[in-house]
Design an enzyme around this catalytic site. Structure first.
Site, PDB file in Angstrom:
ATOM      1  N   MET A  18      27.008  44.234  39.253  1.00 29.61           N
ATOM      2  CA  MET A  18      28.110  43.698  38.442  1.00 29.61           C
ATOM      3  C   MET A  18      28.680  44.817  37.572  1.00 29.61           C
ATOM      4  SD  MET A  18      29.896  40.978  37.595  1.00 29.61           S
ATOM      5  CE  MET A  18      28.926  39.551  38.031  1.00 29.61           C
ATOM      6  N   GLY A  19      29.997  45.068  37.671  1.00 32.11           N
ATOM      7  CA  GLY A  19      30.626  46.071  36.841  1.00 32.11           C
ATOM      8  C   GLY A  19      31.022  45.490  35.499  1.00 32.11           C
ATOM      9  N   ALA A  20      31.776  46.280  34.727  1.00 33.79           N
ATOM     10  CA  ALA A  20      32.171  45.849  33.392  1.00 33.79           C
ATOM     11  C   ALA A  20      33.029  44.586  33.455  1.00 33.79           C
ATOM     12  CB  ALA A  20      32.922  46.976  32.699  1.00 33.79           C
ATOM     13  N   PHE A  21      33.893  44.486  34.452  1.00 29.16           N
ATOM     14  CA  PHE A  21      34.708  43.269  34.561  1.00 29.16           C
ATOM     15  C   PHE A  21      34.983  42.950  36.029  1.00 29.16           C
ATOM     16  CE2 PHE A  21      37.550  46.684  34.847  1.00 29.16           C
ATOM     17  CZ  PHE A  21      38.841  46.304  35.162  1.00 29.16           C
ATOM     18  N   GLY A  22      33.962  43.110  36.860  1.00 28.36           N
ATOM     19  CA  GLY A  22      34.115  42.798  38.267  1.00 28.36           C
ATOM     20  C   GLY A  22      32.789  42.869  38.994  1.00 28.36           C
ATOM     21  N   LEU A  23      32.789  42.331  40.194  1.00 31.67           N
ATOM     22  CA  LEU A  23      31.600  42.322  41.037  1.00 31.67           C
ATOM     23  C   LEU A  23      31.743  43.416  42.079  1.00 31.67           C
ATOM     24  CD1 LEU A  23      29.005  40.652  41.766  1.00 31.67           C
ATOM     25  CD2 LEU A  23      30.463  39.408  43.372  1.00 31.67           C
ATOM     26  N   VAL A  24      30.681  44.203  42.301  1.00 33.83           N
ATOM     27  CA  VAL A  24      30.716  45.293  43.274  1.00 33.83           C
ATOM     28  C   VAL A  24      29.704  45.004  44.374  1.00 33.83           C
ATOM     29  CG1 VAL A  24      30.492  47.777  43.648  1.00 33.83           C
ATOM     30  CG2 VAL A  24      31.349  46.922  41.459  1.00 33.83           C
ATOM     31  N   ASP A  34      33.691  56.151  28.639  1.00 30.63           N
ATOM     32  CA  ASP A  34      32.522  55.295  28.893  1.00 30.63           C
ATOM     33  C   ASP A  34      31.564  55.971  29.867  1.00 30.63           C
ATOM     34  OD1 ASP A  34      30.957  53.042  28.511  1.00 30.63           O
ATOM     35  OD2 ASP A  34      31.875  51.950  30.165  1.00 30.63           O
ATOM     36  N   LYS A  85      34.987  46.518  44.991  1.00 29.96           N
ATOM     37  CA  LYS A  85      34.928  45.991  43.626  1.00 29.96           C
ATOM     38  C   LYS A  85      35.940  44.860  43.507  1.00 29.96           C
ATOM     39  CE  LYS A  85      35.359  47.391  38.752  1.00 29.96           C
ATOM     40  NZ  LYS A  85      35.534  48.536  37.829  1.00 29.96           N
TER      41      LYS A  85
END
EC number: 2.7.11.24
Length: 329
Positions: free
Chosen positions: A1-7, A114, A22
């Site tokens: 899971m990324g900062a605001f998405g699924l990978v 980041d 992503k």
């Protein structure tokens, strides 16, 4: 899971290559998320470098979820660091590639903001690529609030909340370098007050001229009464590290961002001599266009702009594939 998405990983059926996909879910739910998704797409289209993740496709589903397709690398630096200690040659090579990527990113007028081990991807050949540009910003912005993961956050972000520049990425890279040397985070703060305290235990109290740049009165009230601490020699903490490694780290972890080493200077440091090649450390051909970044636009406008960028990406990609190869005549 990324900062605001699924990978997730997938296979490109045309090329038979493994790729990472992503999924940005509901990117047009708010203007802030729309803008952030647009920014990441623009950056991925613009930044083309061996040490930066490259975009291989992008599309929007009927439900208006957005999918970024990029090359797939087997692991990330966070996973490597939690699995086993890194040998010296790997630490050198990874740091070299991080700084090589940062030199290019910074030359494009971009601050990553980041940088952390989980945003640094590595494959089985030890090739390294920086990813996740969702928080990236123009150089020298007026910004508000905290952005990067606390352990790797530069002190000027904690102290001023206002102006900062490419040096915040060098601090983050220094924290990652220290973590590679030690096998654990250098400044594992529980909150921003504890984080600042841990930093001053090692690096001493910030110089007066740095304290004078603090814009927040609340931060000033917190910092000024703190007891004075002397900077500790990093050689005392990193007893097993080579002197050249410690010297480079000393130049990366400097309180005053104006005195912090730049990426191109760090690349030329003796510690990285086995890999340094000034003829093979490219800079961006042109600065990134940040003209959209201060725009306060409704979701529908961001959506139109996003569709335009995706169409442009596919048109350019198709043109490149259809272009006849040069036969030297």
């Amino acid at each position: 899971m990324g900062a605001f998405g699924l990978v997730c990983s997938a296979k490109d059926q045309l090329t038979n290559q493994a790729v990472a996909v992503k999924k940005i879910m509901k990117p047009f739910s708010t203007p802030v998320l729309s803008k952030r998704t647009y920014r990441e797409l623009k950056l991925l289209k613009h930044l083309r470098h061996e040490n930066i993740i490259s975009l291989s496709d992008i599309f929007i589903s009927p439900l208006e979820d957005i999918y970024f397709v990029t090359e797939l690398l087997g692991t990330d630096l966070h996973r490597l660091l939690t699995s086993r200690p890194l040998e010296k040659q790997f630490i050198q090579y990874f740091l070299y590639q991080i700084l090589r990527g940062l030199k290019y990113i910074h030359s494009a007028g971009v601050v990553h903001r980041d940088l952390k081990p989980s945003n640094i991807l590595v494959n089985e050949n030890c090739d390294l690529k920086i990813c996740d540009f969702g928080l990236a910003r123009i150089q020298d912005p007026q910004v508000t609030g905290y952005v990067s993961t606390r352990y790797y956050r530069a002190p000027e972000i904690m102290l001023t909340w206002q102006k900062y520049d490419v040096e915040v990425d060098i601090w983050s890279a220094g924290c990652i370098f220290a973590e590679m040397l030690e096998g654990k985070p250098l400044f594992p703060g529980k909150d921003h007050v504890n984080q600042f305290s841990i930093i001053t235990e090692l690096l001493g109290t910030p110089p007066d001229d740095v304290i004078q740049t603090i814009c927040s009165e609340n931060t000033l009230r917190f910092v000024q009464p703190l007891p004075k601490r002397e900077r500790q020699p990093l050689a005392n903490k990193f007893k097993n590290a080579e002197p050249e490694a410690v010297d480079l780290l000393e130049n990366m972890l400097v309180f005053d961002p104006r005195k912090r080493v730049r990426a191109e200077q760090a690349l030329a440091h003796p510690y990285l001599a086995p890999y340094h090649d000034p003829t093979d450390e490219p800079i961006a051909e042109e600065k990134f266009d940040w003209s959209f970044n201060d725009a306060d636009l409704p979701v529908d406008t961001w959506k139109i702009m996003m569709y335009s960028e995706i169409l442009d990406y596919h048109n350019v990609d198709a043109a490149a594939q259809d272009a006849p190869e040069s036969n030297g005549s």
